[in-house]
Design a protein around this motif. Structure first.
Motif, PDB file in Angstrom:
ATOM      1  N   PHE A   1      47.057 -53.572 -22.699  1.00 15.47           N
ATOM      2  CA  PHE A   1      46.200 -52.811 -23.392  1.00 15.47           C
ATOM      3  C   PHE A   1      44.776 -53.433 -23.386  1.00 15.47           C
ATOM      4  CE2 PHE A   1      49.917 -52.136 -26.242  1.00 15.47           C
ATOM      5  CZ  PHE A   1      49.972 -50.439 -25.753  1.00 15.47           C
ATOM      6  N   ASP A   2      44.061 -52.817 -22.607  1.00 14.22           N
ATOM      7  CA  ASP A   2      42.873 -53.877 -22.138  1.00 14.22           C
ATOM      8  C   ASP A   2      41.724 -53.706 -23.240  1.00 14.22           C
ATOM      9  OD1 ASP A   2      41.906 -51.158 -22.098  1.00 14.22           O
ATOM     10  OD2 ASP A   2      41.427 -50.970 -19.885  1.00 14.22           O
ATOM     11  N   SER A   3      41.915 -53.130 -24.416  1.00 12.30           N
ATOM     12  CA  SER A   3      41.011 -53.225 -25.468  1.00 12.30           C
ATOM     13  C   SER A   3      41.567 -52.725 -26.883  1.00 12.30           C
ATOM     14  CB  SER A   3      39.764 -52.238 -24.924  1.00 12.30           C
ATOM     15  OG  SER A   3      40.298 -50.975 -25.138  1.00 12.30           O
ATOM     16  N   LYS A   4      41.041 -53.222 -27.955  1.00  9.52           N
ATOM     17  CA  LYS A   4      41.297 -52.482 -29.012  1.00  9.52           C
ATOM     18  C   LYS A   4      41.421 -51.065 -29.077  1.00  9.52           C
ATOM     19  CE  LYS A   4      40.427 -52.213 -33.761  1.00  9.52           C
ATOM     20  NZ  LYS A   4      39.375 -52.420 -35.039  1.00  9.52           N
ATOM     21  N   ALA A   5      40.334 -50.156 -28.410  1.00  4.63           N
ATOM     22  CA  ALA A   5      40.584 -48.902 -28.325  1.00  4.63           C
ATOM     23  C   ALA A   5      41.862 -48.438 -27.912  1.00  4.63           C
ATOM     24  CB  ALA A   5      39.258 -48.317 -27.790  1.00  4.63           C
ATOM     25  N   ALA A   6      42.073 -48.997 -26.747  1.00  6.05           N
ATOM     26  CA  ALA A   6      43.212 -48.448 -25.904  1.00  6.05           C
ATOM     27  C   ALA A   6      44.702 -48.662 -26.699  1.00  6.05           C
ATOM     28  CB  ALA A   6      43.645 -49.551 -24.515  1.00  6.05           C
ATOM     29  N   LEU A   7      44.613 -49.814 -27.500  1.00  9.78           N
ATOM     30  CA  LEU A   7      45.671 -50.511 -28.376  1.00  9.78           C
ATOM     31  C   LEU A   7      45.759 -49.316 -29.491  1.00  9.78           C
ATOM     32  CD1 LEU A   7      47.997 -52.005 -29.516  1.00  9.78           C
ATOM     33  CD2 LEU A   7      46.423 -53.459 -30.611  1.00  9.78           C
ATOM     34  N   VAL A   8      44.807 -48.904 -30.078  1.00 14.24           N
ATOM     35  CA  VAL A   8      44.608 -48.210 -31.334  1.00 14.24           C
ATOM     36  C   VAL A   8      44.988 -46.642 -30.674  1.00 14.24           C
ATOM     37  CG1 VAL A   8      43.157 -46.828 -33.005  1.00 14.24           C
ATOM     38  CG2 VAL A   8      43.126 -49.274 -32.548  1.00 14.24           C
TER      39      VAL A   8
ATOM     40  N   SER B   1      42.127 -38.501 -37.384  1.00  8.97           N
ATOM     41  CA  SER B   1      41.626 -37.164 -36.869  1.00  8.97           C
ATOM     42  C   SER B   1      40.123 -37.242 -37.166  1.00  8.97           C
ATOM     43  CB  SER B   1      42.265 -36.037 -37.401  1.00  8.97           C
ATOM     44  OG  SER B   1      41.949 -35.957 -38.802  1.00  8.97           O
ATOM     45  N   LEU B   2      39.583 -37.656 -38.219  1.00 11.04           N
ATOM     46  CA  LEU B   2      38.129 -37.705 -38.487  1.00 11.04           C
ATOM     47  C   LEU B   2      37.482 -38.917 -37.511  1.00 11.04           C
ATOM     48  CD1 LEU B   2      38.169 -37.285 -42.412  1.00 11.04           C
ATOM     49  CD2 LEU B   2      37.554 -35.711 -40.653  1.00 11.04           C
ATOM     50  N   GLY B   3      38.254 -40.014 -37.449  1.00  8.23           N
ATOM     51  CA  GLY B   3      37.783 -40.978 -36.631  1.00  8.23           C
ATOM     52  C   GLY B   3      37.611 -40.629 -35.281  1.00  8.23           C
ATOM     53  N   PHE B   4      38.747 -40.009 -34.751  1.00 13.40           N
ATOM     54  CA  PHE B   4      38.536 -39.900 -33.544  1.00 13.40           C
ATOM     55  C   PHE B   4      37.938 -38.583 -32.991  1.00 13.40           C
ATOM     56  CE2 PHE B   4      43.045 -42.032 -32.993  1.00 13.40           C
ATOM     57  CZ  PHE B   4      42.433 -43.099 -32.473  1.00 13.40           C
ATOM     58  N   MET B   5      37.264 -37.933 -33.821  1.00 13.93           N
ATOM     59  CA  MET B   5      36.459 -36.859 -33.606  1.00 13.93           C
ATOM     60  C   MET B   5      34.890 -37.416 -33.039  1.00 13.93           C
ATOM     61  SD  MET B   5      38.370 -34.420 -33.527  1.00 13.93           S
ATOM     62  CE  MET B   5      38.391 -32.684 -33.841  1.00 13.93           C
ATOM     63  N   GLN B   6      34.782 -38.739 -33.441  1.00 16.72           N
ATOM     64  CA  GLN B   6      33.456 -39.178 -33.091  1.00 16.72           C
ATOM     65  C   GLN B   6      33.326 -39.302 -31.670  1.00 16.72           C
ATOM     66  OE1 GLN B   6      33.396 -42.997 -35.057  1.00 16.72           O
ATOM     67  NE2 GLN B   6      33.718 -42.038 -36.937  1.00 16.72           N
ATOM     68  N   GLU B   7      32.387 -39.280 -31.045  1.00 15.99           N
ATOM     69  CA  GLU B   7      32.142 -39.206 -29.613  1.00 15.99           C
ATOM     70  C   GLU B   7      32.529 -40.812 -28.922  1.00 15.99           C
ATOM     71  OE1 GLU B   7      30.918 -36.874 -27.399  1.00 15.99           O
ATOM     72  OE2 GLU B   7      31.209 -35.673 -29.385  1.00 15.99           O
ATOM     73  N   GLU B   8      32.290 -41.645 -29.673  1.00 26.92           N
ATOM     74  CA  GLU B   8      32.891 -42.958 -28.883  1.00 26.92           C
ATOM     75  C   GLU B   8      34.122 -43.280 -28.667  1.00 26.92           C
ATOM     76  OE1 GLU B   8      32.157 -44.026 -33.456  1.00 26.92           O
ATOM     77  OE2 GLU B   8      31.209 -42.762 -32.049  1.00 26.92           O
ATOM     78  N   LYS B   9      35.122 -42.188 -29.284  1.00 26.78           N
ATOM     79  CA  LYS B   9      36.586 -42.363 -29.350  1.00 26.78           C
ATOM     80  C   LYS B   9      37.229 -41.321 -28.306  1.00 26.78           C
ATOM     81  CE  LYS B   9      36.344 -45.140 -32.824  1.00 26.78           C
ATOM     82  NZ  LYS B   9      36.792 -46.400 -33.561  1.00 26.78           N
ATOM     83  N   PRO B  10      36.759 -41.248 -27.081  1.00 27.42           N
ATOM     84  CA  PRO B  10      37.208 -40.086 -26.409  1.00 27.42           C
ATOM     85  C   PRO B  10      38.650 -40.158 -26.076  1.00 27.42           C
ATOM     86  CG  PRO B  10      35.842 -41.475 -24.786  1.00 27.42           C
ATOM     87  CD  PRO B  10      35.934 -41.820 -26.450  1.00 27.42           C
ATOM     88  N   ASP B  11      39.407 -41.335 -25.796  1.00 28.38           N
ATOM     89  CA  ASP B  11      40.703 -41.447 -25.724  1.00 28.38           C
ATOM     90  C   ASP B  11      41.589 -41.001 -26.751  1.00 28.38           C
ATOM     91  OD1 ASP B  11      43.077 -42.197 -23.791  1.00 28.38           O
ATOM     92  OD2 ASP B  11      43.098 -43.742 -25.154  1.00 28.38           O
ATOM     93  N   GLY B  12      41.533 -41.500 -27.910  1.00 34.27           N
ATOM     94  CA  GLY B  12      41.861 -40.788 -29.023  1.00 34.27           C
ATOM     95  C   GLY B  12      41.856 -39.612 -29.378  1.00 34.27           C
ATOM     96  N   LYS B  13      40.585 -39.001 -29.213  1.00 33.71           N
ATOM     97  CA  LYS B  13      40.651 -37.608 -29.396  1.00 33.71           C
ATOM     98  C   LYS B  13      41.500 -36.687 -28.385  1.00 33.71           C
ATOM     99  CE  LYS B  13      37.119 -33.947 -29.440  1.00 33.71           C
ATOM    100  NZ  LYS B  13      35.530 -33.745 -29.481  1.00 33.71           N
TER     101      LYS B  13
END
Length: 185
Positions: A47-54, A104-116
């Motif tokens: 995983f290249d970042s925390k966002a990718a891991l999450v 779901s609320l966290g990934f609706m934010q714009e900075e989390k496009p992969d999770g969304k």
């Protein structure tokens, strides 16, 4: 550190366990590395970042919650499928407190496009499964669906009711089953 390498699945399993024990805030590269008994660099190999891991962890949680049942007859009957889905929602809520609302609320934010994107893919898969079951269920009367009232639209209504149940933490499918009975049978 005991190990030099690990597997992606072991990393995701450790991430899920961290969530169960400590909540979502516990999932970060360093904590997962400690839980796996590997170096931080070993996690970065996968995983290249925390966002990718999450994001991958979220997907693995959804997969655990909605893994295919051993009894495939669940997908032959709309009522059995809905009952199974509500049971899985309850399981997910107990295993991963706050998962459904927090991520779901966290990934609706714009900075989390992969999770969304991952969440929406999972939701689309659930909708497709509902459509599949609605179209296979031999108990549904032949004239239940029309050009205006399609299986896809009804699946969307059922899914909306399930999402609403998640927010209320109400895992009793009886009201939805009654809607299905009155509408389709």
């Amino acid at each position: 550190m005991n190990k030099i390498v690990t597997s992606k699945e072991e990393i995701l399993e450790s991430s899920r366990e961290l969530i169960r024990q400590q909540g979502w805030s516990a999932v970060n590269i360093r904590a997962v590395a400690v839980a796996c008994g590997v170096s931080v660099g070993a996690i970065y190999n996968y995983f290249d970042s925390k966002a990718a891991l999450v994001g991958a962890t979220v997907e693995s949680v959804w997969c655990e919650i909605f893994h295919r049942p051993r009894d495939e007859s669940v997908f032959q009957d709309t009522q059995a499928c809905i009952t199974w889905m509500y049971g899985r929602l309850e399981y997910g809520s107990k295993q991963y407190p706050g998962f459904f609302t927090l991520h779901s609320l966290g990934f609706m934010q714009e900075e989390k496009p992969d999770g969304k994107r991952r969440m929406q893919q999972t939701w689309q898969h659930i909708l497709e499964a509902l459509c599949f079951v609605l179209k296979r269920d031999h108990k549904i009367r032949p004239d239940a669906f029309t050009g205006q009232f399609t299986a896809e639209k009804f699946a969307g209504v059922l899914f909306s009711l399930m999402l609403s149940a998640l927010l209320r933490q109400d895992y009793d499918p009886s009201a939805v089953l009654e809607i299905v009975r009155r509408t389709l049978y």
